[in-house]
Write a protein that holds these residues in place. Sequence first.
Motif, PDB file in Angstrom:
ATOM      1  N   ILE A 225       0.832  -1.198   0.000  1.00  9.19           N
ATOM      2  CA  ILE A 225       0.000   0.000   0.000  1.00  9.19           C
ATOM      3  C   ILE A 225       0.872   1.256   0.000  1.00  9.19           C
ATOM      4  N   PHE A 226       0.375   2.311  -0.647  1.00  5.77           N
ATOM      5  CA  PHE A 226       0.995   3.625  -0.552  1.00  5.77           C
ATOM      6  C   PHE A 226       0.297   4.430   0.533  1.00  5.77           C
ATOM      7  N   ASP A 227       1.077   5.174   1.327  1.00  8.57           N
ATOM      8  CA  ASP A 227       0.443   6.122   2.231  1.00  8.57           C
ATOM      9  C   ASP A 227       0.280   7.457   1.507  1.00  8.57           C
ATOM     10  N   LYS A 228      -0.340   8.428   2.169  1.00  7.37           N
ATOM     11  CA  LYS A 228      -0.622   9.707   1.518  1.00  7.37           C
ATOM     12  C   LYS A 228       0.619  10.567   1.335  1.00  7.37           C
ATOM     13  N   LYS A 229       1.758  10.113   1.860  1.00  6.64           N
ATOM     14  CA  LYS A 229       3.024  10.805   1.638  1.00  6.64           C
ATOM     15  C   LYS A 229       3.808  10.196   0.484  1.00  6.64           C
ATOM     16  N   GLY A 230       3.199   9.197  -0.165  1.00  6.03           N
ATOM     17  CA  GLY A 230       3.834   8.584  -1.326  1.00  6.03           C
ATOM     18  C   GLY A 230       4.831   7.504  -1.009  1.00  6.03           C
ATOM     19  N   ARG A 231       4.877   7.056   0.246  1.00  2.78           N
ATOM     20  CA  ARG A 231       5.788   5.973   0.621  1.00  2.78           C
ATOM     21  C   ARG A 231       5.114   4.626   0.380  1.00  2.78           C
TER      22      ARG A 231
ATOM     23  N   LEU B 111       0.566 -12.455   8.541  1.00  2.00           N
ATOM     24  CA  LEU B 111       0.128 -11.059   8.535  1.00  2.00           C
ATOM     25  C   LEU B 111       0.062 -10.574   7.095  1.00  2.00           C
ATOM     26  N   GLN B 112      -1.136 -10.597   6.562  1.00  2.00           N
ATOM     27  CA  GLN B 112      -1.326 -10.418   5.141  1.00  2.00           C
ATOM     28  C   GLN B 112      -1.543  -8.954   4.751  1.00  2.00           C
ATOM     29  N   ASP B 113      -2.680  -8.389   5.125  1.00  2.00           N
ATOM     30  CA  ASP B 113      -3.008  -7.032   4.687  1.00  2.00           C
ATOM     31  C   ASP B 113      -2.475  -5.981   5.660  1.00  2.00           C
ATOM     32  N   VAL B 114      -2.205  -4.777   5.117  1.00  2.00           N
ATOM     33  CA  VAL B 114      -1.679  -3.684   5.919  1.00  2.00           C
ATOM     34  C   VAL B 114      -2.309  -2.375   5.473  1.00  2.00           C
ATOM     35  N   VAL B 115      -2.541  -1.476   6.428  1.00  2.00           N
ATOM     36  CA  VAL B 115      -2.960  -0.104   6.132  1.00  2.00           C
ATOM     37  C   VAL B 115      -2.108   0.834   6.971  1.00  2.00           C
ATOM     38  N   ILE B 116      -1.892   2.048   6.452  1.00  2.00           N
ATOM     39  CA  ILE B 116      -0.993   3.001   7.083  1.00  2.00           C
ATOM     40  C   ILE B 116      -1.739   4.288   7.415  1.00  2.00           C
ATOM     41  N   ASP B 117      -1.597   4.722   8.664  1.00  2.00           N
ATOM     42  CA  ASP B 117      -2.106   6.020   9.108  1.00  2.00           C
ATOM     43  C   ASP B 117      -0.904   6.957   9.205  1.00  2.00           C
ATOM     44  N   GLU B 118      -0.635   7.665   8.095  1.00  2.00           N
ATOM     45  CA  GLU B 118       0.517   8.569   8.069  1.00  2.00           C
ATOM     46  C   GLU B 118       0.268   9.834   8.887  1.00  2.00           C
ATOM     47  N   LYS B 119      -1.004  10.141   9.186  1.00  2.00           N
ATOM     48  CA  LYS B 119      -1.327  11.330   9.973  1.00  2.00           C
ATOM     49  C   LYS B 119      -0.890  11.156  11.418  1.00  2.00           C
ATOM     50  N   ASN B 120      -1.163   9.992  11.984  1.00  2.00           N
ATOM     51  CA  ASN B 120      -0.829   9.727  13.390  1.00  2.00           C
ATOM     52  C   ASN B 120       0.360   8.790  13.560  1.00  2.00           C
ATOM     53  N   ASN B 121       0.936   8.343  12.416  1.00  2.00           N
ATOM     54  CA  ASN B 121       2.103   7.463  12.434  1.00  2.00           C
ATOM     55  C   ASN B 121       1.808   6.111  13.070  1.00  2.00           C
TER      56      ASN B 121
ATOM     57  N   SER C 253     -10.622   7.602   5.108  1.00  2.00           N
ATOM     58  CA  SER C 253      -9.729   8.632   4.578  1.00  2.00           C
ATOM     59  C   SER C 253      -9.204   9.565   5.666  1.00  2.00           C
ATOM     60  N   ASP C 254     -10.005   9.795   6.714  1.00  2.00           N
ATOM     61  CA  ASP C 254      -9.545  10.657   7.807  1.00  2.00           C
ATOM     62  C   ASP C 254      -8.721   9.902   8.836  1.00  2.00           C
ATOM     63  N   ARG C 255      -8.530   8.592   8.596  1.00  2.00           N
ATOM     64  CA  ARG C 255      -7.685   7.721   9.429  1.00  2.00           C
ATOM     65  C   ARG C 255      -8.267   7.476  10.825  1.00  2.00           C
ATOM     66  N   GLU C 256      -9.539   7.728  11.016  1.00  2.00           N
ATOM     67  CA  GLU C 256     -10.131   7.571  12.341  1.00  2.00           C
ATOM     68  C   GLU C 256     -10.943   6.287  12.510  1.00  2.00           C
ATOM     69  N   THR C 257     -11.206   5.565  11.421  1.00  2.00           N
ATOM     70  CA  THR C 257     -11.997   4.340  11.513  1.00  2.00           C
ATOM     71  C   THR C 257     -11.282   3.210  10.799  1.00  2.00           C
ATOM     72  N   LEU C 258     -11.123   2.096  11.511  1.00  2.00           N
ATOM     73  CA  LEU C 258     -10.506   0.905  10.951  1.00  2.00           C
ATOM     74  C   LEU C 258     -11.619  -0.064  10.556  1.00  2.00           C
ATOM     75  N   PHE C 259     -11.560  -0.574   9.317  1.00  2.00           N
ATOM     76  CA  PHE C 259     -12.553  -1.526   8.815  1.00  2.00           C
ATOM     77  C   PHE C 259     -11.862  -2.874   8.588  1.00  2.00           C
ATOM     78  N   PHE C 260     -12.595  -3.962   8.802  1.00  2.00           N
ATOM     79  CA  PHE C 260     -12.004  -5.285   8.586  1.00  2.00           C
ATOM     80  C   PHE C 260     -13.105  -6.336   8.452  1.00  2.00           C
ATOM     81  N   GLY C 261     -12.708  -7.500   7.952  1.00  2.00           N
ATOM     82  CA  GLY C 261     -13.641  -8.620   7.837  1.00  2.00           C
ATOM     83  C   GLY C 261     -12.888  -9.884   7.497  1.00  2.00           C
ATOM     84  N   ALA C 262     -13.513 -11.031   7.732  1.00  2.00           N
ATOM     85  CA  ALA C 262     -12.908 -12.314   7.406  1.00  2.00           C
ATOM     86  C   ALA C 262     -13.039 -12.600   5.913  1.00  2.00           C
ATOM     87  N   MET C 263     -12.079 -13.345   5.367  1.00  2.00           N
ATOM     88  CA  MET C 263     -12.239 -13.801   3.987  1.00  2.00           C
ATOM     89  C   MET C 263     -13.517 -14.620   3.880  1.00  2.00           C
ATOM     90  N   ASN C 264     -13.667 -15.615   4.752  1.00  2.00           N
ATOM     91  CA  ASN C 264     -14.898 -16.394   4.829  1.00  2.00           C
ATOM     92  C   ASN C 264     -15.874 -15.668   5.747  1.00  2.00           C
TER      93      ASN C 264
END
Length: 474
Positions: free
Chosen positions: A222-228, A270-280, A343-354
């Motif tokens: 994944i890319f964060d909003k800083k382009g990393r 540990l498969q998927d990853v998301v980055i909160d660049e606002k709060n590090n 987008s505001d980095r305040e809510t984490l969403f998730f779910g099982a594959m199954n």
Amino acid sequence: MKFKTKMTTLAITFTMLAQSVWAQRPNEIQHIKFGDENWEEMAPKLQRKYVYGEKGMLALFKMDKGAKVPLHHHSNEQTSYITKGSVKVTMQGKDYTVKAGEVLIIPANIPHEFECLEDGTLDIDFFAPPRTDWINGTANYFAKSTTVESQLETIAAMDIRPGDVAVSASGRVFATIHPLGSQKMQLVEIVNGKAVAYPDESFQKNNQPATDAKFDAMLGLIFDKKGRLWVTDMGLELGKTRLWCLDIKTNKVIEKIELPGSIAPKGSFLQDVVIDEKNNWAYLADIANPGIIAINLKTKNARRFGGHTALLAEDKDMVIDGKVINFGGKPARVAIDPITLSSDRETLFFGAMNGTSWYKVPANLFRENKDDNTIGQAITVAGKKPFSDGATTDAMGNHYFTNLQEHAITKLATNGTLTNIAIDYTLLLWPDNAYLGPDNWMYISANQLNTTPAFTGSTDQGKAPYYIYRFKLK
């Protein structure tokens, strides 16, 4: 070089068909001469007519032997009453033969398909609430190959399986190579349709033993909003999980975080990853020992949240093309997999594959190091989802899932409706991840993952090429 995939856009959306239906006034008393209504030709040997009110819809199907309704699902509960003839309904890998005088009740969001067994079969269906995809003309499951939004384009045709795909703000395309497939390369950039080792060959394992200096088993990307560019390394051979961060301007590694064994022991996935660049902060999903790993990117401290039922797989079979999919020698029950951030980095969403539920939890609870009980009590259902290996969330709060059972990309809109926005039964073979790139392009990796030995229990049954596609969202 990008080229448009030759695919027949056969989407039967029923827009014209719906015009033949009696003008409906759902909030008023209606007295309709149903027998005078015209039949709609939905497919060979299959006709339909329907009426609806505010809370329910009544449909009558007339069909002959061999007529089929393809695999599909909807958020409506369905009650089917066969008044003449018989049908076979396939759900969750099991066939149900329903004869005249019998009723079948199908819960919401259960993928199912119908086949008529006798000429002259009559089926009365009741849906609650009404089928809005029929009313507004967006039903598309009779198409074998269709995109509702726009045509698929092929970005890369590969002889090795892509894992996740990620796209920079400038349009550069990167992909991990799925560790359940090749052990040669782990991270690539797609250049003129070809996979090129990234950042260079020296980081690739190249079928050699894993080392601290090289990539091991890369997947989440994944890319964060800083382009990393951030990528998870599950360390399936090395035995330790690492999170890498790369600067694509300099093509250099700028961060490598190794998780302690107490947080991510050997055997973690540990498969998927998301980055909160606002709060590090970074958040990773572990499907092996179902949990969410939260990492403070400043201090490098990490914690694990686990033990909650929302993290677990539902006890439902994954059925692809009529076949129950196994994993590890038994019907797949894959836990938390896709994970996204608002987008505001305040809510984490998730779910099982199954799983058919998409959950949400305030991200600040992790940042404030709240205990597992507090976090668990704050988890709520954000909506429904298909069985999926990947997901992405846009700035407006819409969610997009790879739909494994229907060879589709499915959108969960902010109003709670689920809609397939792309379907291809021949090309979207295990759509692994979906990534929303610049200019509203949706990128998809399709890697036939269910044909790997981890799923088949025997040899690799995949047939190259494996693909990265994209299509334009409206």
